[in-house]
Motif scaffolding. Sequence first.
Motif, short mmCIF file in Angstrom:
data_model
loop_
_atom_site.label_atom_id
_atom_site.label_comp_id
_atom_site.label_asym_id
_atom_site.label_seq_id
_atom_site.Cartn_x
_atom_site.Cartn_y
_atom_site.Cartn_z
N GLY A 1 0.79 -1.21 0.00
CA GLY A 1 0.00 0.00 0.00
C GLY A 1 0.83 1.26 0.00
O GLY A 1 0.29 2.35 0.06
N TRP A 2 2.13 1.16 -0.07
CA TRP A 2 2.96 2.35 -0.13
C TRP A 2 4.17 2.05 -1.01
O TRP A 2 4.53 0.90 -1.22
CB TRP A 2 3.42 2.78 1.26
CG TRP A 2 4.25 1.75 1.96
CD1 TRP A 2 3.81 0.71 2.71
CD2 TRP A 2 5.67 1.63 1.93
NE1 TRP A 2 4.85 -0.05 3.13
CE2 TRP A 2 6.03 0.50 2.68
CE3 TRP A 2 6.68 2.37 1.34
CZ2 TRP A 2 7.34 0.09 2.86
CZ3 TRP A 2 8.00 1.97 1.52
CH2 TRP A 2 8.30 0.84 2.28
N ALA A 3 4.76 3.10 -1.52
CA ALA A 3 5.97 2.97 -2.34
C ALA A 3 7.05 3.84 -1.72
O ALA A 3 6.76 4.90 -1.16
CB ALA A 3 5.68 3.40 -3.77
N PRO A 4 8.30 3.45 -1.81
CA PRO A 4 9.36 4.29 -1.27
C PRO A 4 9.47 5.57 -2.09
O PRO A 4 9.04 5.61 -3.25
CB PRO A 4 10.62 3.42 -1.42
CG PRO A 4 10.28 2.43 -2.47
CD PRO A 4 8.82 2.22 -2.39
#
Length: 137
Positions: A103-106
């Motif tokens: 659910g997140w990207a760096p």
Amino acid sequence: MIVSDAPALADGKEAPDASDSRIARGLLSTPAVTSERQRAKNCGKPGSDGEIVVCAQDDSQFRALSSAEADPKSPQALDDGRLHAPDFSGGSCEGEFGCITGGWAPPPVYMIDLKAIPEPPPGSDADKVAKGQMRAR
């Protein structure tokens, strides 16, 4: 199982004994589990007609829950050979062993090749800033 007192002579067999019929009817009408009051009344007394009376206490209050009963979503409960749909409403597993969250990207990494940037034209503001003749705004 249907038990009848009528003789079964049509199929070539002899009629069943009356005691066989009575025993069969008794087996069909016997409840699977006797009540506590009935058990206490009959326990310890010899049965009629040579019946065997078996008495045992009810130990269900002393039994511990199995892993499957205590936690229906445990590996022991789900290891029954059937396919189970994944549980997507279980919340976050953050901090648990083997937890993979999504659910997140760096944040993106910007790569800039400084050698590909052309030199500023002479006399331009960029040239003057590079030479220290002008302050950057």
